[in-house]
Design an enzyme around this catalytic site. Sequence first.
Site, PDB file in Angstrom:
ATOM      1  CG  HIS A 162      -1.813  -1.226   1.354  1.00 11.80           C
ATOM      2  ND1 HIS A 162      -1.693  -2.036   2.530  1.00 11.80           N
ATOM      3  CD2 HIS A 162      -2.941  -1.642   0.571  1.00 11.80           C
ATOM      4  CE1 HIS A 162      -2.761  -2.997   2.269  1.00 11.80           C
ATOM      5  NE2 HIS A 162      -3.434  -2.773   1.168  1.00 11.80           N
ATOM      6  N   GLY A 179      -2.300  -1.807  -7.355  1.00  9.98           N
ATOM      7  CA  GLY A 179      -1.207  -2.629  -7.441  1.00  9.98           C
ATOM      8  C   GLY A 179      -1.322  -3.873  -8.194  1.00  9.98           C
ATOM      9  CB  VAL A 187       5.651  -4.446  -2.566  1.00  7.81           C
ATOM     10  CG1 VAL A 187       6.785  -4.394  -1.496  1.00  7.81           C
ATOM     11  CG2 VAL A 187       5.622  -2.878  -3.038  1.00  7.81           C
TER      12      VAL A 187
END
Length: 294
Positions: free
Chosen positions: A38, A148, A177
């Site tokens: 995030h 994302g 990520v």
Amino acid sequence: MEIINRRQRMSSVLRRVRREEERTVGLVPTMGALHEGHLSLVREARQRCDAVVVSIFVNPAQFGANEDFARYPRDLTRDTAMLTDYNVDYIFAPPVEEIYPKSFSTYITVEGLSEPLEGTARPGHFRGVATVLAVLFNVVRPDTVFFGQKDAQQTLVVKRLVRDLAFETEVVVLPTVREPSGLALSSRNAYLSDTERQQATALYRALQAAKAVYKNGARSARRIAEAVSGEISLDPEVRLEYVSVTDANTLEHLDKLDDRPALVAIAARVGRTRLIDNVVLCPSKLNSRTMIEP
Ligand code: AMP
């Protein structure tokens, strides 16, 4: 940083930001339980936009009846503390009835992109996603929204929603990520025990296996899917729910990979926890970490 709970207040504050202060607005929609994934979106929003709004809303409409809505991790105090360090201007954290007032009855379905993959496993999921995003877009009126690649199908649904309903917002997609182990960060990782967390790295290894056979010249979707399922089957505690190989922009099933970027998407269960991950395979120098076409 101001925390706002009411949609009218959020709208009026941002109207001022846009009209009087002439600042651009970036929105990062989240369900909270924030992590580095995030925060990568927040960082990018901070760089690109004058004012940054992070929405924190566990959206009941995108959870199925037997899913984890009730136990989904919620910790607004911790989330707020994390965002303070990132120079966020507003947290929009509405209660459910602010987004879905009594007699709410308007839902949006992005046809075609919502049914395969996650849509098959979670019927109605993307209807809930598209609907809440439409409300958020109307409240916030963001110049740019950030998502994302971790949720690859969601990025396609959002892009189509924005185009079809003429929202005046740019959709930016950023890479997944990961932990050093390769495990993609997810709020649901909080459900995993230490052992399960270790087992969950199988998802990443499986996607790396797909990438490896692709790099070695394999172009058959079945061959690539077998590389994934073969790797997952090495750990009996990890149960593969699906592996799909599709056109990365349309989600059309592929038999053979060609010039088009291909999405290899997987869902698997580790204990009671359902995890998803994906990788994009493409032949050229195109950016394979995020979606290619707008
Ligand atoms: P969520 O709170 O899970 O609804 O996610 C909010 C946003 O963060 C979505 O756009 C997700 O795709 C994105 N996101 C979640 N996990 C990651 C990750 N590991 N890397 C990058 N973005 C992520």
